[in-house]
Design a protein around this motif. Structure first.
Motif, short mmCIF file in Angstrom:
data_model
loop_
_atom_site.label_atom_id
_atom_site.label_comp_id
_atom_site.label_asym_id
_atom_site.label_seq_id
_atom_site.Cartn_x
_atom_site.Cartn_y
_atom_site.Cartn_z
N LYS A 148 15.46 28.39 -46.67
CA LYS A 148 15.75 29.77 -47.07
C LYS A 148 16.42 30.54 -45.94
N ASP A 149 15.76 30.58 -44.78
CA ASP A 149 16.29 31.32 -43.63
C ASP A 149 17.18 30.44 -42.75
N TRP A 150 16.85 29.16 -42.69
CA TRP A 150 17.61 28.23 -41.86
C TRP A 150 17.55 26.85 -42.51
N SER A 151 18.40 25.97 -42.05
CA SER A 151 18.37 24.61 -42.59
C SER A 151 18.65 23.59 -41.50
N CYS A 152 18.11 22.40 -41.71
CA CYS A 152 18.41 21.25 -40.86
C CYS A 152 19.04 20.20 -41.76
N ARG A 153 20.21 19.73 -41.36
CA ARG A 153 20.91 18.73 -42.16
C ARG A 153 21.52 17.69 -41.24
N LEU A 154 21.32 16.43 -41.54
CA LEU A 154 22.02 15.38 -40.81
C LEU A 154 23.50 15.47 -41.16
N THR A 155 24.35 15.14 -40.20
CA THR A 155 25.80 15.28 -40.35
C THR A 155 26.24 15.29 -41.81
N GLY A 180 12.10 1.68 -45.82
CA GLY A 180 11.31 1.81 -47.03
C GLY A 180 10.20 2.82 -47.04
N ALA A 181 10.15 3.73 -46.04
CA ALA A 181 9.11 4.76 -46.05
C ALA A 181 9.33 5.71 -47.23
N ASP A 182 8.25 6.23 -47.76
CA ASP A 182 8.31 7.19 -48.85
C ASP A 182 8.53 8.59 -48.28
N PRO A 183 9.67 9.24 -48.59
CA PRO A 183 9.92 10.58 -48.06
C PRO A 183 8.79 11.56 -48.38
N ALA A 184 8.07 11.34 -49.46
CA ALA A 184 7.00 12.25 -49.87
C ALA A 184 5.85 12.28 -48.86
N LYS A 185 5.75 11.28 -48.01
CA LYS A 185 4.70 11.25 -47.00
C LYS A 185 5.02 12.15 -45.81
N PHE A 186 6.24 12.69 -45.78
CA PHE A 186 6.69 13.48 -44.65
C PHE A 186 7.01 14.90 -45.11
N SER A 187 7.33 15.75 -44.17
CA SER A 187 7.62 17.13 -44.53
C SER A 187 8.81 17.66 -43.73
N VAL A 216 14.09 10.55 -43.42
CA VAL A 216 13.62 9.33 -44.06
C VAL A 216 14.52 8.97 -45.24
N SER A 217 14.88 9.96 -46.04
CA SER A 217 15.76 9.71 -47.19
C SER A 217 17.10 9.16 -46.74
N ARG A 218 17.67 9.73 -45.69
CA ARG A 218 18.96 9.25 -45.19
C ARG A 218 18.83 7.84 -44.62
N MET A 219 17.75 7.57 -43.90
CA MET A 219 17.57 6.23 -43.34
C MET A 219 17.44 5.18 -44.43
N ASN A 220 16.84 5.57 -45.56
CA ASN A 220 16.67 4.62 -46.66
C ASN A 220 17.97 4.36 -47.40
N SER A 221 18.87 5.33 -47.40
CA SER A 221 20.07 5.20 -48.23
C SER A 221 21.37 5.05 -47.44
N GLY A 222 21.37 5.49 -46.19
CA GLY A 222 22.59 5.48 -45.41
C GLY A 222 22.61 4.38 -44.37
N LYS A 223 23.40 4.58 -43.32
CA LYS A 223 23.55 3.59 -42.26
C LYS A 223 22.96 4.16 -40.97
N THR A 224 22.10 3.41 -40.33
CA THR A 224 21.48 3.83 -39.08
C THR A 224 22.17 3.13 -37.91
N VAL A 225 22.59 3.91 -36.93
CA VAL A 225 23.23 3.35 -35.73
C VAL A 225 22.49 3.88 -34.50
N THR A 226 22.51 3.10 -33.45
CA THR A 226 21.80 3.48 -32.23
C THR A 226 22.62 4.49 -31.44
N HIS A 227 21.96 5.57 -31.07
CA HIS A 227 22.59 6.69 -30.36
C HIS A 227 22.99 6.27 -28.94
N TRP A 228 23.96 7.02 -28.36
CA TRP A 228 24.44 6.67 -27.03
C TRP A 228 23.35 6.77 -25.95
#
Length: 340
Positions: A213-220, A275-282, A289-301
């Motif tokens: 509502k006031d702010w948001s966090c979004r992966l790229t 395979g973690a269930d996003p519902a277990k997190f907040s 978790v949703s992005r990790m389950n559906s997208g591509k995970t790469v190791t950060h620099w």
């Protein structure tokens, strides 16, 4: 770093610890390069680890293709934090593409606010550059660059990345030089700025404000990618049979998916396994978790070799604070990686 130095001293003295905890990747690779690491191949095969983890995180547990570490928890770094009230006041929707993002920066500047808050430290500038690399070339390009692929680093796509990076500079404020990350984040929290590229540690600054509502966090938003740091345990070589059995049991416990997921949820972080269930997190963790389950995970620099990490940060900050052309930025990064 102190614990790793102590572990090396104990190893050389004939009394190695069984494991070392920390961020996996560049620093733990030093143990493997020195021949100090245990070979976990048999445990990995028995536990089917290659199927447990996203490929990008599995790579952080390996050295030259051999399992030497167990990833347990994950920090996702490529977040875009937004003050939604600032966007609402300017009549702007949250961007879902790089083109939308640039349009919003231009509109916010006309509205009289700071469109993009970036601080004055090399790592802050390089965290921002992560999003630019994903805009220019996507997950595969990012992975190639972070792996030190000279063809990728020397490519036209890298010129495009530096071109994009240069373009967003005009939408930052002149007070950024030397500014800390938390002071920079406060510009967004207070409504003086609209956006900041920052890791998950920024969430604490938003206090009682309501996410969504006031702010948001979004992966790229213009990529399906997660840039991640894996935290876990690096296993050291031992000739003691009892130690080896203890290592086997510990590795089995660490890689139990249910245990890892429950521990991550309780700790307020993310599990490394798939395979973690996003519902277990907040909050933001649910999105990660949703992005990790559906997208591509790469190791950060920040979990890569010290040479690659230094070359990237040094070049990015020199480009951001200097007057290099995009092609000169590409060439400088290529030269820095070669020399490191």
């Amino acid at each position: 770093e102190d614990s790793q130095a102590s572990a090396k001293t104990r190893f050389l003295g004939g009394d190695p610890p069984m494991v070392v905890q920390g961020v996996l990747g560049g620093s733990t690779a030093d143990f493997a390069s020195a021949g100090m690491s245990a070979d976990l191949s048999a445990y990995a095969a028995a536990g089917n680890w290659d199927e447990l983890y996203p490929a990008g995180l599995a790579a952080s547990g390996k050295h030259n293709g051999t399992w030497v570490s167990v990833p347990v928890f994950v920090d996702t770094v490529n977040w875009l934090f937004t003050n939604k009230s600032v966007l609402d006041a300017a009549g702007i929707d949250e961007p879902n593409s790089w083109r939308d993002f640039i349009f919003s920066l231009q509109a916010l500047k006309q509205h009289g606010v700071i469109p993009l808050a970036i601080g004055g430290e090399d790592w802050q500038e390089t965290v921002a550059f992560d999003h630019i690399l994903l805009a220019a070339g996507g997950a595969n390009f990012y992975e190639r660059v972070m792996s030190g692929d000279l063809d990728a680093i020397g490519s036209g796509t890298m010129v495009d990345a530096f071109t994009k990076f240069s373009f967003i500079r005009e939408f930052t404020d002149e007070g950024k030089a030397g500014r800390s990350w938390n002071d920079t984040n406060n510009l967004v929290v207070s409504g003086k700025a609209a956006y900041i590229f920052m890791g998950p540690w920024a969430t604490g600054g938003y206090g009682e404000m309501e996410e969504g509502k006031d702010w948001s966090c979004r992966l790229t938003p213009w990529s399906e990618t997660v840039t991640a740091l894996a935290d876990g345990f690096h296993f050291l070589k031992s000739d003691n049979a009892e130690d080896q059995e203890a290592q086997r049991l510990f590795a089995a416990a660490l890689t139990d998916p249910d245990t890892q997921i429950e521990a991550a949820a309780a700790k307020g972080t993310l599990p490394a396994v798939k395979g973690a269930d996003p519902a277990k997190f907040s909050g933001c963790a649910t999105k990660a978790v949703s992005r990790m389950n559906s997208g591509k995970t790469v190791t950060h620099w920040n979990a890569r070799s010290s040479g690659l990490k230094s070359a990237l940060k040094d070049t990015v900050t020199a480009f951001w604070n200097g007057d290099m052309s995009a092609a000169e930025g590409r060439d400088a990064l290529l030269a820095a990686v070669k020399s490191n």
